[in-house]
Scaffold this motif. Structure first.
Motif, PDB file in Angstrom:
ATOM      1  N   GLN A   1      54.511 -72.255 -26.048  1.00  0.00           N
ATOM      2  CA  GLN A   1      53.108 -72.369 -25.646  1.00  0.00           C
ATOM      3  C   GLN A   1      52.822 -71.667 -24.321  1.00  0.00           C
ATOM      4  O   GLN A   1      51.813 -70.939 -24.221  1.00  0.00           O
ATOM      5  CB  GLN A   1      52.717 -73.838 -25.592  1.00  0.00           C
TER       6      GLN A   1
ATOM      7  N   LEU B   1      42.832 -70.412 -33.614  1.00  0.00           N
ATOM      8  CA  LEU B   1      42.072 -70.105 -32.403  1.00  0.00           C
ATOM      9  C   LEU B   1      42.166 -68.615 -32.070  1.00  0.00           C
ATOM     10  O   LEU B   1      41.162 -67.994 -31.676  1.00  0.00           O
ATOM     11  CB  LEU B   1      42.611 -70.948 -31.247  1.00  0.00           C
ATOM     12  N   ILE B   2      43.355 -68.041 -32.235  1.00  0.00           N
ATOM     13  CA  ILE B   2      43.508 -66.604 -31.968  1.00  0.00           C
ATOM     14  C   ILE B   2      42.682 -65.789 -32.950  1.00  0.00           C
ATOM     15  O   ILE B   2      42.061 -64.774 -32.591  1.00  0.00           O
ATOM     16  CB  ILE B   2      44.995 -66.218 -32.042  1.00  0.00           C
TER      17      ILE B   2
ATOM     18  N   ILE C   1      54.191 -66.825 -32.827  1.00  0.00           N
ATOM     19  CA  ILE C   1      53.838 -68.023 -33.612  1.00  0.00           C
ATOM     20  C   ILE C   1      54.548 -68.006 -34.951  1.00  0.00           C
ATOM     21  O   ILE C   1      55.110 -69.019 -35.392  1.00  0.00           O
ATOM     22  CB  ILE C   1      52.317 -68.099 -33.782  1.00  0.00           C
TER      23      ILE C   1
ATOM     24  N   GLU D   1      47.022 -74.548 -35.281  1.00  0.00           N
ATOM     25  CA  GLU D   1      45.724 -74.574 -34.610  1.00  0.00           C
ATOM     26  C   GLU D   1      45.592 -73.408 -33.630  1.00  0.00           C
ATOM     27  O   GLU D   1      44.515 -72.805 -33.502  1.00  0.00           O
ATOM     28  CB  GLU D   1      45.547 -75.907 -33.875  1.00  0.00           C
ATOM     29  N   MET D   2      46.690 -73.080 -32.949  1.00  0.00           N
ATOM     30  CA  MET D   2      46.657 -71.951 -32.029  1.00  0.00           C
ATOM     31  C   MET D   2      46.427 -70.637 -32.781  1.00  0.00           C
ATOM     32  O   MET D   2      45.689 -69.758 -32.323  1.00  0.00           O
ATOM     33  CB  MET D   2      47.977 -71.887 -31.259  1.00  0.00           C
ATOM     34  N   GLU D   3      47.015 -70.511 -33.964  1.00  0.00           N
ATOM     35  CA  GLU D   3      46.812 -69.306 -34.769  1.00  0.00           C
ATOM     36  C   GLU D   3      45.353 -69.170 -35.213  1.00  0.00           C
ATOM     37  O   GLU D   3      44.769 -68.084 -35.186  1.00  0.00           O
ATOM     38  CB  GLU D   3      47.748 -69.332 -35.976  1.00  0.00           C
TER      39      GLU D   3
ATOM     40  N   LEU E   1      52.668 -68.016 -25.121  1.00  0.00           N
ATOM     41  CA  LEU E   1      51.442 -67.655 -25.840  1.00  0.00           C
ATOM     42  C   LEU E   1      50.282 -67.471 -24.867  1.00  0.00           C
ATOM     43  O   LEU E   1      49.488 -66.520 -25.002  1.00  0.00           O
ATOM     44  CB  LEU E   1      51.101 -68.731 -26.878  1.00  0.00           C
ATOM     45  N   GLN E   2      50.156 -68.350 -23.892  1.00  0.00           N
ATOM     46  CA  GLN E   2      49.088 -68.212 -22.908  1.00  0.00           C
ATOM     47  C   GLN E   2      49.229 -66.908 -22.116  1.00  0.00           C
ATOM     48  O   GLN E   2      48.237 -66.225 -21.834  1.00  0.00           O
ATOM     49  CB  GLN E   2      49.115 -69.412 -21.952  1.00  0.00           C
TER      50      GLN E   2
ATOM     51  N   TYR F   1      47.768 -59.512 -28.631  1.00  0.00           N
ATOM     52  CA  TYR F   1      47.549 -60.449 -29.731  1.00  0.00           C
ATOM     53  C   TYR F   1      48.629 -60.343 -30.800  1.00  0.00           C
ATOM     54  O   TYR F   1      49.019 -61.343 -31.408  1.00  0.00           O
ATOM     55  CB  TYR F   1      46.177 -60.196 -30.356  1.00  0.00           C
TER      56      TYR F   1
ATOM     57  N   GLN G   1      50.413 -77.783 -34.002  1.00  0.00           N
ATOM     58  CA  GLN G   1      49.814 -77.161 -32.830  1.00  0.00           C
ATOM     59  C   GLN G   1      49.825 -75.638 -32.932  1.00  0.00           C
ATOM     60  O   GLN G   1      48.856 -74.970 -32.570  1.00  0.00           O
ATOM     61  CB  GLN G   1      50.570 -77.612 -31.578  1.00  0.00           C
ATOM     62  N   LEU G   2      50.902 -75.081 -33.454  1.00  0.00           N
ATOM     63  CA  LEU G   2      50.965 -73.627 -33.621  1.00  0.00           C
ATOM     64  C   LEU G   2      49.941 -73.148 -34.646  1.00  0.00           C
ATOM     65  O   LEU G   2      49.341 -72.076 -34.494  1.00  0.00           O
ATOM     66  CB  LEU G   2      52.372 -73.211 -34.053  1.00  0.00           C
TER      67      LEU G   2
END
Length: 957
Positions: free
Chosen positions: A368, A417-418, A387, A413-415, A371-372, A380, A410-411
């Motif tokens: 995480q 979001l990206i 991820i 959801e992060m995907e 990723l930030q 990207y 969580q990953l």
């Protein structure tokens, strides 16, 4: 082999002896004891079915390879393989064709099913064999036979014989692939095997004779004929069964039940039975002795070799003890330490694996924050790869780790979001890039794409997510930008004018503008739209290069964007699909530009506005330049703006043609059909048309050269074509030439009008031809223009004008490149000219014929008739000599001359005048001499036809 045969015979005989001994013992004790047999007698049986020689639960009849060691295994097998459950009940299927004979199709409860299996299948004493299939088991389906469509309606259906003749026999043909086998094919084999077969038959006969002679020589006389009952030869002698007991002790149980006889008699019966059984036992012992006597050598050989075998067994046992002792020493000295080393190595490997797992967990724990960091640098693709790799590690190597149980979600959801971030960033970039202020520097620079690296990063991220919807988003944003530019231009135009118009929504409604206003908007819009399209093309080019790099097909030698180093992740199919979408994007945007520019002005307002040729030329140039620019951008031509231009060109061509056609019709009605002088300007027009030069506009206005009485201002009396062909023309013919020149010049200046003008020229010439024919040949000019009569001069002038048009037609066709209806209009003009010639010589021929009908061969000479004929010839010559060419005059006079000779012959025959040298003949000769002298004076015929040959030809009928 002898030993094996001996053992088998001994075993069988011993079995029979045991049975007889058991029966004898049972007679003594009178108890039905159960005797178990461990050996099976197969002397009268050639097969061994499962379950026949043992309990029924030891094996399954229908599953031949299943054998069970206990009743529980057998019951479990029946429940799983031969039982179906229907709701809460169980149906037994242990039977032939899946149907139990004791419980066919009834479902029972679980407890009842266990009781049924224990009663009918586990404790079953005899096994019921399935019915054997035979030829009588086959059956014919009666409905199929009766409804056979190949047999039709059967007349002998109800018959007493239902045999094999009821169904048609089918003759099966021989297989062509198999050869025909005959007895001759086995002749060689029979010849080779016959000798051995005969030797085999002799040996069998000798063995049978020896077996027949052997009992008679070795068996005592009192033992030979007494047989041993078969009951004692069975594998199981179960005396507790009543039937078996009755066979072994016949009549004993019956006498005991009935109470017949005294105890002494029963004892005597028992002694007799015991003696009989003892006799059977003696027979068996004698036969055993016979077998021993026959196989004594083999028996003693086996006994002697037994000691050798025991010695070898003792030696082998000693060797085994020594080997075990050596193995124990080896295990203590070498194996134990080696196994300890292997165990330590395996433990070390486990420690290393655990350490790798911990390091992997530490790396995954840093996902995480990484990723930030990657998203902060707009990397990207690396973030999405991180991820994806982390999810694969969690699913494959860290599955079940409790501390990471929420990380996959969580990953995910992060995907997502990206993905949303990429879509938002791309839309924001597209809007900012397309809405930048337009400047000349953008038009002159090679690359008009702003923030190229940012665009590459966004597009690579979208491609990594396989989200191709950004192409449609960019297309919509480009169309919105184009719509806004055109709307802004319309607002600026309307703000400068006095009209009060309101643009609502996107401003796509058509406005009521003139052609000049539309042209001004197009000139400004084309430059702005080309600049926007260049931006779109640059962005699409970067997208294409990015897609090529993502597919792994980027050529490093070509100019390309700075791409992020990564492996190829775009498949060939997706790459091809994306390339097609990008090309369609360019074509769609260019097509929308053309369509929007074409629909700015409403068709009604353009119809009301009158376009000049100069405006149409400017419009054509703007459309052509804009079309070439869009063609170089998208590689495909767009139609809407070209169609709008063609509509305006068609309207201009129609108005252009309507004005000139109306003017030509008006001049034709006012024409006096008199010869006029040819101005020098018209002479230059004809010279340019002959040379195919239409670049200069006609400097004349027809009305400025026409005098008050319809004539043309002074000039040359005739029009010279190619410097030598004179044409005497009327004023309307000159104006027709001017119109044709204007058509050609307009088509040359504006090639878009060539097709319309070519058709209109044909229509104009057809109108001139038909109207002139109506006015002159149809005598319409006498009523319209007020002419008193239609003279030969009028006819000659019309013919000369038509000949001039025929001269210009091939040059017009070459100028316009193609003229539909050219052949038809050429035939019409030629036919009209022939009709005028026919009209001219027809008038003179009629007058000459009228004069000859009143002529008589008598003095004075020349007669009044021939004087009038000469006068008519002179008048005709005066009328057409200055108009028509000499060849055409000779042709007209030739027709008149032939008609004169024909009519004169008729008159001579009527007057009975012959070539006899008489007075009348002399009169005719004088008259003809006067006639020919007139023709020679006028030079109306060719020189070879002006001799006095008519003086001889006139008498030839």
């Amino acid at each position: 082999m002898a030993t094996a045969q001996y053992n088998t015979t001994t075993t069988a005989t011993a079995t029979t002896t045991s049975a007889i001994t058991a029966a004898t013992t049972a007679t003594t004790t009178t108890a039905a004891e159960h005797v178990e047999r461990k050996h099976s007698v197969a002397s009268n049986s050639n097969f061994n079915l499962p379950g026949v020689n043992g309990p029924s639960w030891q094996n399954c009849y229908y599953c031949t390879r299943e054998h069970f060691k206990s009743v529980a295994e057998f019951i479990n097998h029946l429940r799983t393989r031969h039982c179906t459950r229907e709701g809460g009940s169980f149906v037994c299927r242990y039977g032939f064709n899946g149907v139990c004979a004791s419980l066919p199709l009834d479902g029972v409860s679980d407890r009842d099913y266990d009781a049924h299996v224990a009663k009918y299948h586990v404790n079953q004493q005899t096994r019921e064999l399935p019915p054997e299939w035979g030829v009588y088991s086959a059956a014919q389906n009666l409905p199929a036979v009766l409804n056979d469509p190949q047999r039709g309606k059967q007349s002998n259906l109800f018959t007493k014989k239902w045999g094999d003749h009821f169904v048609d026999r089918v003759q099966i043909p021989c297989n062509p692939r198999l050869p025909d086998i005959t007895h001759a094919d086995f002749a060689v084999y029979v010849g080779s095997i016959g000798k051995r077969y005969r030797w085999h038959e002799r040996r069998q006969q000798q063995q049978q004779q020896q077996q027949q002679q052997l009992p008679s020589t070795t068996t005592p006389e009192h033992l030979g004929p007494v047989p041993v009952p078969e009951i004692f030869l069975k594998s199981q002698l179960q005396l507790h069964h009543p039937a078996t007991f009755a066979q072994v002790f016949p009549g004993y149980m019956q006498s005991a039940k009935d109470g017949a006889g005294t105890p002494v008699e029963r004892q005597q019966l028992g002694r007799q039975l015991q003696e009989q059984l003892s006799h059977y036992l003696d027979i068996v012992e004698v036969r055993i002795a016979q077998q021993v006597a026959q196989k004594s050598a083999a028996f003693f050989h086996a006994m002697t070799t037994q000691h050798a075998i025991l010695a070898e067994m003792q030696q082998a046992a000693e060797q085994v003890r020594q080997l075990r002792s050596a193995l124990a020493q080896l295990h203590g000295s070498a194996v134990t330490d080696s196994f300890r080393v292997m165990r330590y190595a395996q433990r070390r490997q486990h420690y290393q694996t655990t350490l790798d797992k911990l390091r992997l967990m530490a790396t995954v724990h840093k996902t995480q924050p990484m990723l930030q960091l990657l998203l902060g640098t707009q990397d990207y693709v690396a973030a999405l790869d991180l991820i994806s790799t982390t999810q694969e590690i969690l699913a494959a190597e860290l599955l079940g780790v409790h501390c990471f149980k929420h990380l996959p979600m969580q990953l995910g959801e992060m995907e997502k979001l990206i993905d949303k971030m990429l879509t938002t960033e791309f839309e924001r970039y597209a809007a900012n890039d397309l809405n930048r202020p337009l400047s000349d520097a953008d038009l002159e620079s090679d690359s008009v794409c702003a923030e190229e690296d940012k665009l590459v990063a966004i597009v690579m991220g979208l491609l990594r997510k396989q989200n191709f919807s950004f192409v449609q988003s960019y297309q919509q944003e480009a169309i919105a930008t184009i719509r806004a530019i055109i709307k802004q231009l319309l607002i600026e135009l309307l703000s400068r004018g006095d009209q009060e118009l309101c643009l609502t929504g996107a401003g796509e409604q058509a406005l009521d503008l003139t052609l000049s206003e539309w042209l001004a908007i197009l000139q400004r819009a084309s430059h702005a739209l080309v600049a926007v399209l260049e931006r779109v093309k640059a962005v699409v080019s970067i997208m294409q290069q990015t897609a090529d790099a993502a597919a792994g097909g980027l050529d490093p030698h070509e100019h390309a964007v700075n791409l992020i180093d990564s492996e190829a992740f775009l498949s060939a199919a997706h790459h091809e699909q994306l390339s097609a979408q990008l090309q369609q994007l360019l074509q769609a945007v260019c097509h929308y530009c053309h369509e929007r520019c074409a629909n700015i002005v409403s068709p009604q307002s353009l119809e009301r506005s009158v376009a000049t040729e100069q405006e149409l030329l400017q419009l054509s140039q703007v459309v052509q330049e804009f079309g070439d620019a869009t063609l170089s951008i998208c590689g495909a031509a767009s139609v809407p703006l070209q169609l709008a231009l063609k509509v305006q060109a068609s309207r201009y061509a129609q108005r252009f043609h309507a004005e000139r056609k109306q003017k030509l019709a008006l001049l034709l009605d006012q024409e006096r059909w008199r010869q006029v002088d040819i101005p020098h300007e018209f002479q230059r027009i004809i010279e340019r048309m002959s040379a195919g030069d239409y670049s200069k506009q006609a400097p004349l206005d027809g009305s400025s050269h026409i005098t008050g009485n319809g004539g043309i201002v002074a000039g040359n009396p005739v029009l010279l074509v190619e410097g030598k062909q004179p044409f005497a023309l009327v004023s309307v013919a000159l104006l027709l030439i001017q119109m044709l020149y204007e058509y050609g010049g307009s088509a040359q200046r504006l090639p878009l009008l060539a097709g319309y003008h070519s058709r209109n020229v044909i229509d104009l010439l057809r109108c001139f031809n038909s109207r002139s024919c109506q006015l002159i040949i149809g005598a319409g000019a006498m009523r319209v223009a007020g002419l008193k009569t239609i003279t030969s001069t009028n006819l000659a002038l019309v013919s000369r004008a038509l000949q001039l048009v025929l001269y210009l037609l091939p040059r017009l066709r070459e100028h316009f490149e193609s003229m539909s209806g050219y052949e038809a209009i050429e035939r019409d003009y030629q036919g009209h000219i022939k009709e005028i010639e026919h009209k001219i010589h027809g008038i003179v021929s009629e007058r000459i014929a009228a004069q000859l009908e009143a002529w008589d061969a008598r003095p004075p000479i020349p007669s009044q008739t021939f004087r009038h004929i000469s006068r008519h010839l002179v008048k005709l010559h005066e009328a057409i000599a200055g108009v028509l060419p000499e060849a055409q005059i000779h042709e007209i006079y030739g027709v008149v001359h032939r008609n004169f000779k024909d009519k004169l012959r008729e008159q001579l025959l009527k007057l009975n005048v012959y070539n006899n040298g008489g007075p009348q003949h002399g009169v005719v000769t004088s008259e003809l001499t006067f006639y020919m002298e007139t023709l020679r004076t006028l030079k109306a015929l060719p020189a070879d036809q002006l001799d006095n040959g008519i003086l001889e030809h006139i008498w030839v009928y």
